[in-house]
Design an enzyme around this catalytic site. Structure first.
Site, mmCIF file in Angstrom:
data_model
loop_
_atom_site.group_PDB
_atom_site.id
_atom_site.type_symbol
_atom_site.label_atom_id
_atom_site.label_comp_id
_atom_site.label_asym_id
_atom_site.label_seq_id
_atom_site.Cartn_x
_atom_site.Cartn_y
_atom_site.Cartn_z
ATOM 1 N N TYR A 1 2.344 12.935 7.385
ATOM 2 C CA TYR A 1 2.337 11.526 7.802
ATOM 3 C C TYR A 1 3.581 10.816 7.267
ATOM 4 O O TYR A 1 4.278 10.114 7.997
ATOM 5 C CB TYR A 1 1.049 10.849 7.298
ATOM 6 C CG TYR A 1 1.036 9.355 7.471
ATOM 7 C CD1 TYR A 1 0.889 8.790 8.731
ATOM 8 C CD2 TYR A 1 1.181 8.500 6.369
ATOM 9 C CE1 TYR A 1 0.890 7.407 8.890
ATOM 10 C CE2 TYR A 1 1.183 7.128 6.522
ATOM 11 C CZ TYR A 1 1.032 6.590 7.784
ATOM 12 O OH TYR A 1 1.042 5.223 7.949
ATOM 13 N N GLU B 1 -5.710 0.200 9.103
ATOM 14 C CA GLU B 1 -5.427 -0.424 7.807
ATOM 15 C C GLU B 1 -6.594 -1.303 7.373
ATOM 16 O O GLU B 1 -6.914 -1.386 6.188
ATOM 17 C CB GLU B 1 -4.126 -1.245 7.857
ATOM 18 C CG GLU B 1 -2.873 -0.414 8.014
ATOM 19 C CD GLU B 1 -2.504 0.435 6.806
ATOM 20 O OE1 GLU B 1 -3.146 0.308 5.735
ATOM 21 O OE2 GLU B 1 -1.560 1.228 6.918
ATOM 22 N N TRP C 1 -5.465 5.299 1.604
ATOM 23 C CA TRP C 1 -4.955 5.698 2.910
ATOM 24 C C TRP C 1 -5.290 7.168 3.178
ATOM 25 O O TRP C 1 -5.546 7.555 4.306
ATOM 26 C CB TRP C 1 -3.456 5.444 3.024
ATOM 27 C CG TRP C 1 -2.945 5.851 4.367
ATOM 28 C CD1 TRP C 1 -2.090 6.864 4.644
ATOM 29 C CD2 TRP C 1 -3.311 5.283 5.629
ATOM 30 N NE1 TRP C 1 -1.891 6.957 6.004
ATOM 31 C CE2 TRP C 1 -2.630 5.999 6.634
ATOM 32 C CE3 TRP C 1 -4.140 4.240 6.008
ATOM 33 C CZ2 TRP C 1 -2.751 5.706 7.989
ATOM 34 C CZ3 TRP C 1 -4.265 3.943 7.365
ATOM 35 C CH2 TRP C 1 -3.582 4.666 8.332
#
Length: 188
Positions: free
Chosen positions: A17, A39, A47
């Site tokens: 990512y 988010e 995350w």
């Protein structure tokens, strides 16, 4: 070995990512909306947790199609609450549905979502100092307030700052990270 940002090290999915997506400027309104929703689900979590469930979110939320999500009813909310592939937080699920409706209202009123979010950084990515990363800043606060005014939920200044980093509105790659210059060169 790549000298990437420390937060991404040690997990192959996080590394991928970081190395491919994080900080690359996104100008597609629908893609921006999807990232903002993810988010929002991250609030209070890491995350890493969201990233490892991203495909589950995409499946459960019909590819993050705002038109489909805006039509979700209570039965769909109840079904999502049983889906182990996502974060089963009723408030966040209901916020995503409301946020789809808010996004569609903006479009119906002739407001381009991408232009709207990018105007909060003057249309161009900002460079962080590469050493300190704030939890929020003045731009994330004003964008948060503007989103809330349009009916969005789970868009506090900290969540919005993380969103801004993810979609390349602010480049917070570390000074010694090779992605810092790559992302800086990626804007149109």
């Amino acid at each position: 070995m790549i000298n990437r940002c420390r937060w991404a090290e040690g997990d192959p999915l996080m590394e991928a990512y970081h190395d491919i997506e994080w900080g690359v400027p996104i100008r597609d309104g629908r893609a921006l909306w999807e990232m903002l929703m993810l988010e929002g689900f991250q609030a209070g979590l890491s995350w890493r947790t969201i990233l490892h469930r991203r495909e589950g979110f995409r499946r459960a939320f019909d590819g993050f199609d705002p038109k489909v999500i805006a039509a979700y009813d209570q039965a769909k909310v109840d079904a999502l609450m049983q889906d182990a592939g996502i974060i089963r937080a009723r408030a966040k699920i209901e916020a995503t549905i409301g946020n789809a409706r808010a996004y569609l209202r903006m479009i119906e009123q002739g407001e381009d979502f991408a232009a709207f979010v990018w105007e909060h950084v003057g249309g161009m990515p900002r460079m962080g100092d590469g050493e300190t990363i704030p939890a929020s800043d003045a731009a994330s606060l004003t964008l948060s307030k503007a989103l809330k005014k349009r009916g969005f939920k789970f868009v506090g200044a900290v969540t919005v700052y993380a969103f801004m980093q993810a979609v390349g509105m602010v480049n917070d790659h570390a000074r010694d990270c090779p992605r810092r210059s790559v992302c800086a060169a990626a804007h149109p």
